[in-house]
Design a protein around this motif. Sequence first.
Motif, PDB file in Angstrom:
ATOM      1  N   ASN A 137       0.816  -1.211   0.000  1.00 17.07           N
ATOM      2  CA  ASN A 137       0.000   0.000   0.000  1.00 17.07           C
ATOM      3  C   ASN A 137       0.856   1.270   0.000  1.00 17.07           C
ATOM      4  O   ASN A 137       0.336   2.375  -0.175  1.00 17.07           O
ATOM      5  CB  ASN A 137      -0.927   0.030   1.218  1.00 17.07           C
ATOM      6  CG  ASN A 137      -1.940  -1.093   1.195  1.00 17.07           C
ATOM      7  OD1 ASN A 137      -2.563  -1.332   0.167  1.00 17.07           O
ATOM      8  ND2 ASN A 137      -2.083  -1.807   2.314  1.00 17.07           N
ATOM      9  N   GLY A 138       2.134   1.102   0.230  1.00 21.43           N
ATOM     10  CA  GLY A 138       3.019   2.255   0.299  1.00 21.43           C
ATOM     11  C   GLY A 138       4.252   1.929   1.116  1.00 21.43           C
ATOM     12  O   GLY A 138       4.450   0.793   1.566  1.00 21.43           O
ATOM     13  N   PHE A 139       5.093   2.947   1.307  1.00 19.03           N
ATOM     14  CA  PHE A 139       6.288   2.804   2.133  1.00 19.03           C
ATOM     15  C   PHE A 139       6.010   3.355   3.525  1.00 19.03           C
ATOM     16  O   PHE A 139       5.464   4.454   3.670  1.00 19.03           O
ATOM     17  CB  PHE A 139       7.466   3.572   1.522  1.00 19.03           C
ATOM     18  CG  PHE A 139       8.131   2.865   0.381  1.00 19.03           C
ATOM     19  CD1 PHE A 139       9.090   1.875   0.618  1.00 19.03           C
ATOM     20  CD2 PHE A 139       7.819   3.176  -0.929  1.00 19.03           C
ATOM     21  CE1 PHE A 139       9.717   1.236  -0.427  1.00 19.03           C
ATOM     22  CE2 PHE A 139       8.443   2.539  -1.984  1.00 19.03           C
ATOM     23  CZ  PHE A 139       9.392   1.560  -1.740  1.00 19.03           C
ATOM     24  N   TYR A 140       6.408   2.601   4.533  1.00 18.48           N
ATOM     25  CA  TYR A 140       6.185   3.041   5.915  1.00 18.48           C
ATOM     26  C   TYR A 140       7.461   2.848   6.727  1.00 18.48           C
ATOM     27  O   TYR A 140       8.233   1.918   6.473  1.00 18.48           O
ATOM     28  CB  TYR A 140       5.013   2.281   6.537  1.00 18.48           C
ATOM     29  CG  TYR A 140       3.719   2.594   5.827  1.00 18.48           C
ATOM     30  CD1 TYR A 140       2.973   3.721   6.196  1.00 18.48           C
ATOM     31  CD2 TYR A 140       3.275   1.820   4.770  1.00 18.48           C
ATOM     32  CE1 TYR A 140       1.803   4.043   5.529  1.00 18.48           C
ATOM     33  CE2 TYR A 140       2.107   2.136   4.097  1.00 18.48           C
ATOM     34  CZ  TYR A 140       1.383   3.247   4.473  1.00 18.48           C
ATOM     35  OH  TYR A 140       0.229   3.581   3.799  1.00 18.48           O
ATOM     36  N   SER A 141       7.664   3.713   7.714  1.00 20.11           N
ATOM     37  CA  SER A 141       8.885   3.649   8.514  1.00 20.11           C
ATOM     38  C   SER A 141       8.999   2.294   9.186  1.00 20.11           C
ATOM     39  O   SER A 141       8.036   1.782   9.757  1.00 20.11           O
ATOM     40  CB  SER A 141       8.911   4.780   9.542  1.00 20.11           C
ATOM     41  OG  SER A 141       7.802   4.708  10.397  1.00 20.11           O
TER      42      SER A 141
END
Length: 431
Positions: free
Chosen positions: A245-249
């Motif tokens: 769904n995306g890039f996350y820390s």
Amino acid sequence: FIESNKLETTSKYAFRGLRDLTHLSLANNNIKFLPRDVFIDLDSLIELDLRGNAFECDCRAKWLMMWLKSTNATVSDVVCAGPEDMKGRRLNDMSSLHDECISTDFVLHQAVASESLSVDTFSFKNDVYVTIAAPSTDSCMVLQWDHIEMNFRTYDNITGQSIVGCKSVIIQDEVYVIVAQLFGGSHIYKFDDDQSRFNKFQDTEVSKISKPNDIEAFQIGSDWFFVIADSSKAGLSTLYKWNDNGFYSYQSLHEWFRDTDAEFLNLDGKAHLILASRSQVPVIYQWSRNNQKFILQGDIPSMEDVVAVKHFRIKEELYLAMTRYIGDSKVLKWGPKQFSEIQAVPSRGSMILQPFSFKDRYYLALGSDYTFSQIYLWDDDKKVFDRFKEVYIQAPRSFTVVSTDRRDFIFSSSFKGNTQIFEHIIIDLTL
């Protein structure tokens, strides 16, 4: 009979059309070399006299050596006057010349009328694109290679606030550009194929990164990551992971150390990450398969104040180029369990020492804020880099290789001038 006329060479076309010429004498002149294929029209040649000349048996004589093997004419002895190790030898007897008969050069191909900090490139659907971080115009310029005009043209423009980095990532045939900003947080843009442009896809956490200095994207196994090196006083370099769904820390690294650069590399078959810092020597992290995190493994001693780290390989040997603004930049080689210095490069005022290669030639581009930038070429006998060419670029910040249509380019970003595009060309010294 063109004898004893003190000739040093002739025009390439001196004997054009003389298809019935049977005897030719150029004896007792001062001929050092003859242009390639000068005898190509002499279909009826029976005898050629080249005695009493001062032939240089270097690359310029390579074609003549090959022609002597194939001609049906009787040719006198062609005695070498140089180089020193060839003096007195007969070119007629030789089957090869030791000299490297190919050279290269970098010629200015195009300039982009904008200052820039970094350049990245990606290929998508048989087209080549370039992203340029231009903080002075608050934009991430996207260029596309034009196969007809044979230059790089504007394709899209991602706007923001003081953009310092534009890094492309292709995941499952989707193109994303990570845009690092000094103000307003960093963002990720996604390419919309229908609209032929990039649209904002995701915001990264503003609190995580306060002064981004470098973006490094990479893949470990089937997982995609990127890391942003944070150069603020309370720096917190951060690793982000893709989750469909995306890039996350995903992991915080090296807190409080004002990181200047991140470099991902495989070391002895294992994934590693090097973080360079203005406040301590570069540190090395190793990826732990068990923990699925980077674990601090060690550092590179005696390497204070490193602003950039780049790795490269020459014939499977691993090297690091370590850029230092004050003092000498260094080239290190990976040996048994550690990196060892093999060369120091004077580099006062340098923000980038970038390795790159074209066609089995290995180069180092050394930028300088105070003088001409230098391009070095690897000497395989001495196992060090030698100076090769000077180029003038105002305050260079990056050198990036872009290849397309069997042509090779190096993009040079400039903090105080135009972004310059140099083409790497091959020069045949036998012509």
